[in-house]
Design a protein around this motif. Structure first.
Motif, PDB file in Angstrom:
ATOM      1  N   LEU A   1       0.836  -1.206   0.000  1.00 22.49           N
ATOM      2  CA  LEU A   1       0.000   0.000   0.000  1.00 22.49           C
ATOM      3  C   LEU A   1       0.871   1.257   0.000  1.00 22.49           C
ATOM      4  N   ALA A   2       1.978   1.211   0.751  1.00 20.26           N
ATOM      5  CA  ALA A   2       2.897   2.355   0.768  1.00 20.26           C
ATOM      6  C   ALA A   2       3.478   2.562  -0.630  1.00 20.26           C
ATOM      7  N   ALA A   3       3.810   1.444  -1.301  1.00 16.76           N
ATOM      8  CA  ALA A   3       4.361   1.541  -2.662  1.00 16.76           C
ATOM      9  C   ALA A   3       3.322   2.118  -3.616  1.00 16.76           C
ATOM     10  N   LEU A   4       2.091   1.652  -3.477  1.00 11.70           N
ATOM     11  CA  LEU A   4       1.023   2.184  -4.341  1.00 11.70           C
ATOM     12  C   LEU A   4       0.826   3.675  -4.068  1.00 11.70           C
ATOM     13  N   ASN A   5       0.898   4.015  -2.785  1.00 13.19           N
ATOM     14  CA  ASN A   5       0.669   5.421  -2.442  1.00 13.19           C
ATOM     15  C   ASN A   5       1.748   6.334  -3.017  1.00 13.19           C
ATOM     16  N   ILE A   6       3.011   5.962  -2.855  1.00 16.73           N
ATOM     17  CA  ILE A   6       4.070   6.828  -3.408  1.00 16.73           C
ATOM     18  C   ILE A   6       3.995   6.815  -4.940  1.00 16.73           C
ATOM     19  N   THR A   7       3.549   5.694  -5.494  1.00 17.30           N
ATOM     20  CA  THR A   7       3.386   5.610  -6.946  1.00 17.30           C
ATOM     21  C   THR A   7       2.383   6.653  -7.441  1.00 17.30           C
TER      22      THR A   7
ATOM     23  N   ILE B   1       3.467  -9.133  -4.059  1.00 18.77           N
ATOM     24  CA  ILE B   1       2.406  -9.307  -3.056  1.00 18.77           C
ATOM     25  C   ILE B   1       2.518 -10.717  -2.479  1.00 18.77           C
ATOM     26  N   PHE B   2       1.842 -10.941  -1.363  1.00 17.54           N
ATOM     27  CA  PHE B   2       1.630 -12.302  -0.882  1.00 17.54           C
ATOM     28  C   PHE B   2       0.151 -12.585  -1.037  1.00 17.54           C
ATOM     29  N   ARG B   3      -0.182 -13.675  -1.736  1.00 11.86           N
ATOM     30  CA  ARG B   3      -1.606 -13.976  -1.925  1.00 11.86           C
ATOM     31  C   ARG B   3      -2.172 -14.522  -0.618  1.00 11.86           C
ATOM     32  N   ALA B   4      -2.475 -13.635   0.277  1.00 12.38           N
ATOM     33  CA  ALA B   4      -2.961 -14.022   1.596  1.00 12.38           C
ATOM     34  C   ALA B   4      -4.468 -13.769   1.662  1.00 12.38           C
ATOM     35  N   ARG B   5      -5.006 -13.932   2.860  1.00  7.44           N
ATOM     36  CA  ARG B   5      -6.465 -13.911   3.057  1.00  7.44           C
ATOM     37  C   ARG B   5      -7.185 -12.718   2.427  1.00  7.44           C
ATOM     38  N   ASN B   6      -6.666 -11.507   2.653  1.00  7.20           N
ATOM     39  CA  ASN B   6      -7.429 -10.326   2.240  1.00  7.20           C
ATOM     40  C   ASN B   6      -6.940  -9.720   0.931  1.00  7.20           C
ATOM     41  N   ILE B   7      -6.385 -10.554   0.076  1.00  7.19           N
ATOM     42  CA  ILE B   7      -5.781 -10.028  -1.139  1.00  7.19           C
ATOM     43  C   ILE B   7      -6.815  -9.387  -2.066  1.00  7.19           C
ATOM     44  N   THR B   8      -8.064  -9.855  -2.009  1.00  4.67           N
ATOM     45  CA  THR B   8      -9.083  -9.278  -2.904  1.00  4.67           C
ATOM     46  C   THR B   8      -9.326  -7.807  -2.583  1.00  4.67           C
ATOM     47  N   LEU B   9      -9.110  -7.432  -1.330  1.00  2.00           N
ATOM     48  CA  LEU B   9      -9.262  -6.017  -0.970  1.00  2.00           C
ATOM     49  C   LEU B   9      -8.201  -5.178  -1.687  1.00  2.00           C
ATOM     50  N   LEU B  10      -6.964  -5.709  -1.718  1.00  2.00           N
ATOM     51  CA  LEU B  10      -5.887  -4.995  -2.415  1.00  2.00           C
ATOM     52  C   LEU B  10      -6.208  -4.915  -3.916  1.00  2.00           C
ATOM     53  N   TYR B  11      -6.676  -6.022  -4.497  1.00  2.00           N
ATOM     54  CA  TYR B  11      -7.031  -6.010  -5.915  1.00  2.00           C
ATOM     55  C   TYR B  11      -8.071  -4.915  -6.180  1.00  2.00           C
ATOM     56  N   ALA B  12      -9.061  -4.828  -5.291  1.00  2.00           N
ATOM     57  CA  ALA B  12     -10.127  -3.842  -5.481  1.00  2.00           C
ATOM     58  C   ALA B  12      -9.543  -2.427  -5.444  1.00  2.00           C
ATOM     59  N   GLN B  13      -8.592  -2.207  -4.512  1.00  2.00           N
ATOM     60  CA  GLN B  13      -7.974  -0.874  -4.426  1.00  2.00           C
ATOM     61  C   GLN B  13      -7.170  -0.572  -5.686  1.00  2.00           C
ATOM     62  N   LEU B  14      -6.424  -1.576  -6.166  1.00  3.62           N
ATOM     63  CA  LEU B  14      -5.613  -1.370  -7.372  1.00  3.62           C
ATOM     64  C   LEU B  14      -6.507  -1.087  -8.583  1.00  3.62           C
ATOM     65  N   LYS B  15      -7.646  -1.786  -8.619  1.00  6.67           N
ATOM     66  CA  LYS B  15      -8.556  -1.597  -9.760  1.00  6.67           C
ATOM     67  C   LYS B  15      -9.130  -0.180  -9.791  1.00  6.67           C
TER      68      LYS B  15
ATOM     69  N   PRO C   1      -2.630   8.079   3.391  1.00  4.64           N
ATOM     70  CA  PRO C   1      -2.385   7.243   2.220  1.00  4.64           C
ATOM     71  C   PRO C   1      -3.649   6.796   1.513  1.00  4.64           C
ATOM     72  N   LEU C   2      -3.628   6.898   0.188  1.00  5.59           N
ATOM     73  CA  LEU C   2      -4.714   6.456  -0.675  1.00  5.59           C
ATOM     74  C   LEU C   2      -6.060   7.042  -0.280  1.00  5.59           C
ATOM     75  N   ARG C   3      -6.004   8.193   0.369  1.00  2.00           N
ATOM     76  CA  ARG C   3      -7.194   8.926   0.783  1.00  2.00           C
ATOM     77  C   ARG C   3      -8.090   8.119   1.704  1.00  2.00           C
ATOM     78  N   LEU C   4      -7.493   7.265   2.535  1.00  2.00           N
ATOM     79  CA  LEU C   4      -8.310   6.596   3.549  1.00  2.00           C
ATOM     80  C   LEU C   4      -8.512   7.626   4.651  1.00  2.00           C
ATOM     81  N   PRO C   5      -9.732   8.086   4.884  1.00  2.00           N
ATOM     82  CA  PRO C   5      -9.915   9.240   5.751  1.00  2.00           C
ATOM     83  C   PRO C   5      -9.842   8.937   7.237  1.00  2.00           C
ATOM     84  N   THR C   6      -9.396   9.900   8.015  1.00  2.32           N
ATOM     85  CA  THR C   6      -9.500   9.836   9.461  1.00  2.32           C
ATOM     86  C   THR C   6     -10.931  10.276   9.799  1.00  2.32           C
TER      87      THR C   6
END
Ligand code: SAM
Length: 310
Positions: A138-144, A158-172, A213-218
């Motif tokens: 996520l840090a890499a995506l953010n600086i990108t 990446i590591f194809r771990a449990r929550n990888i679909t969430l990362l895919y959704a963010q990348l998409k 990062p990635l506009r995830l709001p506080t």
């Protein structure tokens, strides 16, 4: 382990030494490039988490050796031995100043390609390692999002771990096409893979930000947030991190008190016990001495009705 045993076990390790690559992971990038042609037409490339530098070597050989005007910037927390055509930045990819320094080497223009083979120090605790890796991606995506040009490409481990679909959704949300690539040189037994993200195309109202990062709001942000913020469910950590830890066991008598508890333990009834608990009937039976009879009856009934498994 003998000097040659790793050579025997790992052909890419052996090949890397034979071909002069600093690490066997060079083959992973080359195999990704062979498949997706990510290096074609690239004149400005960024290698995040680059040390010891085998991916930078691939960039140097495939870009700089063909075109001396190609600019390659390699970033890592660790220093790295020099490579032809590679500008080195010792820095943290989570810092805004790192993004600014990268751009300064491209005369203020953005990169055509960002790659990241980053990995945090492994602890051996799987869940923690997975979490740290996902944070690094996520840090890499953010600086990108600070340094990549529109329609540029991004590749990250990446590591194809449990929550990888969430990362895919963010990348998409940020790229036209997203692929999960597993190069042959990456061991099948490893859940390691690479996201190949083509055609950078951020949402119209997206503004890159390092502190958020990635506009995830506080929580405070929500009021002034843009529509893209509202599409992501914010995770807000609440409470004092120095207070009691809900995952820890404490002794009944605690001398070092943090909260409103007496130092000498006293038992207290629950403030509001459940009114109709599921165990109420069993408690009544026990009070009448009938609980054993009832459980015997239950056991007999089960024995009678459930056929024996041969
Ligand atoms: N791609 C490299 C190669 O081909 O030689 C190997 C990279 S190595 C697996 C992972 C690197 O990530 C380490 O050198 C580490 O210092 C770097 N790293 C981890 N966190 C980082 C961060 N926040 N900023 C910059 N580099 C980081």
């Amino acid at each position: 382990m003998g000097k040659t045993s790793k050579d025997k076990r790992d052909i890419y390790y052996r090949l890397a030494k034979a071909e002069g690559w600093r690490a066997r992971s060079a083959f992973k990038l080359m195999q990704i490039d062979d498949e997706f042609k990510i290096l074609s037409g690239v004149t400005k490339a960024v290698d995040l988490c680059a040390a010891p530098g085998s991916w930078s070597q691939v960039l140097s050989r495939r870009l700089f050796e063909n075109d001396q005007n190609a600019r390659i910037v390699a970033v890592d927390l660790q220093p790295m031995s020099p490579l032809p055509g590679v500008i080195q930045l010792q820095g943290d990819i989570t810092q805004l100043e790192t993004a600014e320094k990268i751009i300064s080497h491209f005369d203020g223009e953005n990169a055509d390609l960002v790659i990241c083979d980053g990995a945090p120090d492994v602890t051996g605790l799987h869940s923690l390692d997975e979490y740290m890796q996902s944070q690094l991606v996520l840090a890499a995506l953010n600086i990108t999002t600070h340094v990549l040009k529109r329609e540029g490409n991004f590749v990250a481990k990446i590591f194809r771990a449990r929550n990888i679909t969430l990362l895919y959704a963010q990348l998409k949300m940020f790229f036209r096409d997203v692929f999960c690539a597993k190069p042959k040189s990456s061991r099948q037994s490893s859940c390691e893979a690479f996201v190949v993200c083509l055609g950078y195309n951020p949402p119209t109202d997206y503004v890159p930000s390092m502190w958020n990062p990635l506009r995830l709001p506080t929580y405070e942000d929500l009021e002034k947030s843009t529509p893209i913020n509202q599409r992501i469910v914010p995770f807000v950590a609440c409470g004092d991190l120095h207070g009691w830890d809900s995952d820890r066991c404490y002794p009944l008598d605690i001398d070092d008190l943090l909260g409103p508890l007496p130092e000498k333990y006293i038992y207290r009834e629950p403030v509001q016990p459940p009114t109709e608990p599921a165990y109420k009937h069993a408690v009544e039976l026990r009070r009448k001495g009938a609980l054993a009879k009832a459980t015997n009856y239950l056991a007999q009934t089960i024995k009678h009705h459930v056929p024996k498994i041969q």
